[in-house]
Design an enzyme around this catalytic site. Structure first.
Site, PDB file in Angstrom:
ATOM      1  N   SER A 112       0.858  -1.182   0.000  1.00 41.59           N
ATOM      2  CA  SER A 112       0.000   0.000   0.000  1.00 41.59           C
ATOM      3  C   SER A 112       0.897   1.236   0.000  1.00 41.59           C
ATOM      4  O   SER A 112       2.068   1.149   0.355  1.00 41.59           O
ATOM      5  CB  SER A 112      -0.920  -0.006   1.226  1.00 41.59           C
TER       6      SER A 112
ATOM      7  N   GLU B 288       1.225   5.518   0.891  1.00 40.03           N
ATOM      8  CA  GLU B 288       0.676   6.632   1.680  1.00 40.03           C
ATOM      9  C   GLU B 288       1.021   7.981   1.047  1.00 40.03           C
ATOM     10  O   GLU B 288       2.152   8.198   0.627  1.00 40.03           O
ATOM     11  CB  GLU B 288       1.249   6.555   3.110  1.00 40.03           C
TER      12      GLU B 288
ATOM     13  N   THR C 217      -2.925  10.988   4.629  1.00 39.03           N
ATOM     14  CA  THR C 217      -2.774  11.436   6.018  1.00 39.03           C
ATOM     15  C   THR C 217      -3.784  12.531   6.346  1.00 39.03           C
ATOM     16  O   THR C 217      -4.375  13.159   5.464  1.00 39.03           O
ATOM     17  CB  THR C 217      -1.355  11.957   6.312  1.00 39.03           C
TER      18      THR C 217
ATOM     19  N   HIS D 164      -6.680   8.613   6.691  1.00 41.92           N
ATOM     20  CA  HIS D 164      -6.236   8.565   8.090  1.00 41.92           C
ATOM     21  C   HIS D 164      -7.174   9.491   8.857  1.00 41.92           C
ATOM     22  O   HIS D 164      -7.700  10.453   8.309  1.00 41.92           O
ATOM     23  CB  HIS D 164      -4.812   9.094   8.237  1.00 41.92           C
TER      24      HIS D 164
ATOM     25  N   ARG E 189      -4.200   8.600  17.072  1.00 42.34           N
ATOM     26  CA  ARG E 189      -4.388   9.643  18.070  1.00 42.34           C
ATOM     27  C   ARG E 189      -4.022  10.996  17.488  1.00 42.34           C
ATOM     28  O   ARG E 189      -4.713  11.981  17.685  1.00 42.34           O
ATOM     29  CB  ARG E 189      -3.507   9.366  19.291  1.00 42.34           C
ATOM     30  N   GLY E 190      -2.873  11.067  16.775  1.00 45.23           N
ATOM     31  CA  GLY E 190      -2.359  12.360  16.325  1.00 45.23           C
ATOM     32  C   GLY E 190      -1.542  13.003  17.429  1.00 45.23           C
ATOM     33  O   GLY E 190      -1.377  12.431  18.519  1.00 45.23           O
ATOM     34  N   ASP E 191      -1.005  14.159  17.141  1.00 39.74           N
ATOM     35  CA  ASP E 191      -0.174  14.875  18.118  1.00 39.74           C
ATOM     36  C   ASP E 191      -0.818  16.210  18.441  1.00 39.74           C
ATOM     37  O   ASP E 191      -1.319  16.888  17.551  1.00 39.74           O
ATOM     38  CB  ASP E 191       1.233  15.092  17.548  1.00 39.74           C
TER      39      ASP E 191
ATOM     40  N   ALA F 160      -5.642   6.489  20.759  1.00 37.21           N
ATOM     41  CA  ALA F 160      -6.222   5.912  19.540  1.00 37.21           C
ATOM     42  C   ALA F 160      -7.173   4.757  19.842  1.00 37.21           C
ATOM     43  O   ALA F 160      -8.144   4.539  19.109  1.00 37.21           O
ATOM     44  CB  ALA F 160      -5.111   5.456  18.604  1.00 37.21           C
TER      45      ALA F 160
ATOM     46  N   TYR G 292       4.679   0.668  16.680  1.00 35.51           N
ATOM     47  CA  TYR G 292       6.011   1.271  16.836  1.00 35.51           C
ATOM     48  C   TYR G 292       7.032   0.220  17.271  1.00 35.51           C
ATOM     49  O   TYR G 292       7.235  -0.004  18.468  1.00 35.51           O
ATOM     50  CB  TYR G 292       5.955   2.424  17.866  1.00 35.51           C
TER      51      TYR G 292
ATOM     52  N   HIS H 279       6.945   4.138  20.753  1.00 31.83           N
ATOM     53  CA  HIS H 279       6.475   5.512  20.573  1.00 31.83           C
ATOM     54  C   HIS H 279       7.315   6.444  21.449  1.00 31.83           C
ATOM     55  O   HIS H 279       7.630   6.100  22.592  1.00 31.83           O
ATOM     56  CB  HIS H 279       4.979   5.573  20.962  1.00 31.83           C
TER      57      HIS H 279
ATOM     58  N   LYS I  36      -5.225  -1.495  21.918  1.00 38.04           N
ATOM     59  CA  LYS I  36      -5.763  -0.822  20.731  1.00 38.04           C
ATOM     60  C   LYS I  36      -6.234  -1.861  19.716  1.00 38.04           C
ATOM     61  O   LYS I  36      -7.287  -1.703  19.101  1.00 38.04           O
ATOM     62  CB  LYS I  36      -4.647   0.064  20.165  1.00 38.04           C
TER      63      LYS I  36
ATOM     64  N   PHE J 240      13.029  14.049  10.872  1.00 37.52           N
ATOM     65  CA  PHE J 240      11.829  13.210  11.028  1.00 37.52           C
ATOM     66  C   PHE J 240      12.062  12.131  12.083  1.00 37.52           C
ATOM     67  O   PHE J 240      11.215  11.862  12.917  1.00 37.52           O
ATOM     68  CB  PHE J 240      11.547  12.447   9.731  1.00 37.52           C
TER      69      PHE J 240
ATOM     70  N   HIS K 278       3.998  -1.221   3.559  1.00 36.52           N
ATOM     71  CA  HIS K 278       3.295   0.055   3.382  1.00 36.52           C
ATOM     72  C   HIS K 278       4.365   1.110   3.117  1.00 36.52           C
ATOM     73  O   HIS K 278       5.276   1.276   3.935  1.00 36.52           O
ATOM     74  CB  HIS K 278       2.509   0.382   4.666  1.00 36.52           C
TER      75      HIS K 278
HETATM   76  P1  FAD Z   1      -1.763   5.846  20.533  1.00 38.73           P
HETATM   77  O1  FAD Z   1      -1.911   4.455  20.086  1.00 38.73           O
HETATM   78  O2  FAD Z   1      -2.880   6.477  21.269  1.00 38.73           O
HETATM   79  O3  FAD Z   1      -0.428   5.930  21.406  1.00 38.73           O
HETATM   80  C1  FAD Z   1       0.137   7.201  21.733  1.00 38.73           C
HETATM   81  C2  FAD Z   1       0.941   7.093  23.017  1.00 38.73           C
HETATM   82  O4  FAD Z   1       0.061   6.924  24.118  1.00 38.73           O
HETATM   83  C3  FAD Z   1       1.903   5.904  23.073  1.00 38.73           C
HETATM   84  O5  FAD Z   1       3.034   6.312  23.793  1.00 38.73           O
HETATM   85  C4  FAD Z   1       1.119   4.854  23.847  1.00 38.73           C
HETATM   86  O6  FAD Z   1       1.959   3.946  24.534  1.00 38.73           O
HETATM   87  C5  FAD Z   1       0.335   5.736  24.817  1.00 38.73           C
HETATM   88  N1  FAD Z   1      -0.958   5.161  25.189  1.00 38.73           N
HETATM   89  C6  FAD Z   1      -1.852   4.561  24.385  1.00 38.73           C
HETATM   90  N2  FAD Z   1      -2.952   4.188  25.080  1.00 38.73           N
HETATM   91  C7  FAD Z   1      -2.726   4.571  26.359  1.00 38.73           C
HETATM   92  C8  FAD Z   1      -3.487   4.473  27.540  1.00 38.73           C
HETATM   93  N3  FAD Z   1      -4.712   3.920  27.543  1.00 38.73           N
HETATM   94  N4  FAD Z   1      -2.951   4.965  28.702  1.00 38.73           N
HETATM   95  C9  FAD Z   1      -1.726   5.545  28.703  1.00 38.73           C
HETATM   96  N5  FAD Z   1      -0.965   5.656  27.594  1.00 38.73           N
HETATM   97  C10 FAD Z   1      -1.462   5.185  26.435  1.00 38.73           C
HETATM   98  N6  FAD Z   1      -0.345  11.674  12.631  1.00 38.73           N
HETATM   99  C11 FAD Z   1      -1.243  12.545  12.123  1.00 38.73           C
HETATM  100  O7  FAD Z   1      -1.450  13.616  12.708  1.00 38.73           O
HETATM  101  N7  FAD Z   1      -1.912  12.287  10.957  1.00 38.73           N
HETATM  102  C12 FAD Z   1      -1.726  11.141  10.270  1.00 38.73           C
HETATM  103  O8  FAD Z   1      -2.340  10.931   9.210  1.00 38.73           O
HETATM  104  C13 FAD Z   1      -0.803  10.171  10.788  1.00 38.73           C
HETATM  105  N8  FAD Z   1      -0.607   8.986  10.159  1.00 38.73           N
HETATM  106  C14 FAD Z   1       0.218   8.039  10.738  1.00 38.73           C
HETATM  107  C15 FAD Z   1       0.355   6.792  10.124  1.00 38.73           C
HETATM  108  C16 FAD Z   1       1.176   5.816  10.695  1.00 38.73           C
HETATM  109  C17 FAD Z   1       1.266   4.459  10.020  1.00 38.73           C
HETATM  110  C18 FAD Z   1       1.916   6.106  11.873  1.00 38.73           C
HETATM  111  C19 FAD Z   1       2.837   5.075  12.458  1.00 38.73           C
HETATM  112  C20 FAD Z   1       1.796   7.354  12.468  1.00 38.73           C
HETATM  113  C21 FAD Z   1       0.948   8.326  11.927  1.00 38.73           C
HETATM  114  N9  FAD Z   1       0.767   9.576  12.533  1.00 38.73           N
HETATM  115  C22 FAD Z   1      -0.116  10.484  12.004  1.00 38.73           C
HETATM  116  C23 FAD Z   1       1.523   9.926  13.749  1.00 38.73           C
HETATM  117  C24 FAD Z   1       0.726   9.596  15.029  1.00 38.73           C
HETATM  118  O9  FAD Z   1      -0.427  10.379  15.095  1.00 38.73           O
HETATM  119  C25 FAD Z   1       1.647   9.891  16.222  1.00 38.73           C
HETATM  120  O10 FAD Z   1       2.705   8.967  16.237  1.00 38.73           O
HETATM  121  C26 FAD Z   1       0.943   9.989  17.559  1.00 38.73           C
HETATM  122  O11 FAD Z   1       1.869  10.531  18.506  1.00 38.73           O
HETATM  123  C27 FAD Z   1       0.487   8.657  18.123  1.00 38.73           C
HETATM  124  O12 FAD Z   1      -0.594   8.169  17.474  1.00 38.73           O
HETATM  125  P2  FAD Z   1      -1.128   6.667  17.795  1.00 38.73           P
HETATM  126  O13 FAD Z   1      -2.366   6.525  17.012  1.00 38.73           O
HETATM  127  O14 FAD Z   1      -0.038   5.706  17.591  1.00 38.73           O
HETATM  128  O15 FAD Z   1      -1.445   6.853  19.337  1.00 38.73           O
END
Ligand code: FAD
Length: 274
Positions: free
Chosen positions: A5, A7, A38, A66, A96-98, A112, A134, A138, A154, A205, A255
């Site tokens: 795939s 991106e 994204t 996304h 989740r995003g940042d 997320a 990751y 992460h 998740k 990055f 991917h």
């Molecule tokens: P999560 O899975 O929520 O994890 C984030 C952090 O929180 C981790 O450290 C995890 O250990 C911790 N955590 C999770 N659940 C809990 C809990 N219940 N209690 C305590 N801690 C917890 N960003 C964008 O803005 N737009 C995009 O389109 C985008 N696309 C991406 C595509 C891929 C394939 C990847 C790998 C990343 C992408 N990102 C994108 C970046 C991503 O949004 C960031 O890495 C963000 O910081 C974490 O998102 P996540 O969904 O992995 O978060």
């Protein structure tokens, strides 16, 4: 051949959109399972993601937007997802995003897994849900163990597939997959592949997202200085070898982070036999 795939990020100008159309045509020849777009990353907008996704879909290709949830509300997410559903989109990469620095409000979703649960509760099995993984952990995770536990939660919330952050260390990927498999994860975890084009951009990055550039790779890339052609040629060899090793070692597919350009990714795919 195992599935691949590609991106993209939403283009910001008409010129960018035209370039992306050309990129997409070139990459479509490799018969990817889907093209993902994204959301919110690097200042891109929600409208930009929708527009890019609909264009892909109108070309008869499979598109996966996304969707990041931090700072948002259930209502806002529902509006976006309803729109995707009304256009027949069946695949979302849930993140989740940042939080942008300085912006305080995390909104109604903290992680997320909460977005994945929400999508399953509200939309049942309509969407194929992808999530992020990751292998080198992460950057905000308190420990490797906690990060894997959160990943497993998740997945259990209802994810169908995972895509990894890009990495250069195949062993980190294999070990991560072994460990989460031992904790009950059975969904495919697709390695994310980032072509190497430019050392300073890659270093920036990688610092942000917690990817380690191994010493041997960093020193080799640095030694090319401004010689962009040599960096690209060396990068192609390294990423083809890594991809090859991952597929041979059992990765379910790949991917590619295309950065909206077809050149390097096409070469890697061709060398892999796609
Ligand atoms: P999560 O899975 O929520 O994890 C984030 C952090 O929180 C981790 O450290 C995890 O250990 C911790 N955590 C999770 N659940 C809990 C809990 N219940 N209690 C305590 N801690 C917890 N960003 C964008 O803005 N737009 C995009 O389109 C985008 N696309 C991406 C595509 C891929 C394939 C990847 C790998 C990343 C992408 N990102 C994108 C970046 C991503 O949004 C960031 O890495 C963000 O910081 C974490 O998102 P996540 O969904 O992995 O978060």
């Amino acid at each position: 051949m195992k599935p691949i795939s590609f991106e993209f990020f939403p283009p910001k100008s008409e010129e960018g959109a035209a370039k992306l159309r050309t990129t997409r045509r070139q990459l479509a020849q490799f018969k990817p399972e889907y093209f993902s777009v994204t959301f919110g990353a690097g200042g891109s907008t929600q409208e930009g993601t929708l527009k890019a996704v609909l264009e892909i879909q109108q070309e008869g290709l499979h598109a996966a937007p996304h969707l990041s949830c931090i700072g948002s509300t259930r209502e806002k997410i529902r509006t976006i997802v309803d729109e995707y559903k009304s256009h027949g989109i069946r695949h979302i990469v849930a993140l989740r995003g940042d939080i942008p620095s300085g912006a305080g409000d995390v909104g109604e979703f903290r992680y997320a897994n909460e977005l994945v649960s929400f999508l399953r509760e509200e939309y049942g099995d309509w969407f194929h849900i992808g999530v992020a993984a990751y292998p080198e952990f992460h950057p905000q995770a308190p420990s490797a163990e906690a990060d894997m536990r959160n990943f497993v939660n998740k997945v259990k919330a209802g994810a169908d597939t995972a895509i990894t952050q890009y990495f250069f260390n195949a062993d980190a990927y294999f070990r991560f997959v072994d460990d989460v498999t031992a904790r009950g994860v059975t969904i495919p975890v697709f390695p994310g592949i980032m072509p190497i084009q430019n050392f300073s951009q890659l270093a920036r990055f990688s610092d942000m997202c917690g990817t380690e550039i191994p010493r041997w790779l960093r020193l080799r890339l640095q030694s090319f200085g401004d010689d962009a052609a040599s960096i690209r040629a060396f990068g192609l060899d390294v990423m083809t070898d890594l991809s090859d090793r991952l597929l041979a070692g059992g990765a379910p597919g790949l991917h590619f982070y295309t950065l909206n350009a077809a050149g390097a990714v096409s070469t890697i795919c061709q060398r892999l036999g796609y």
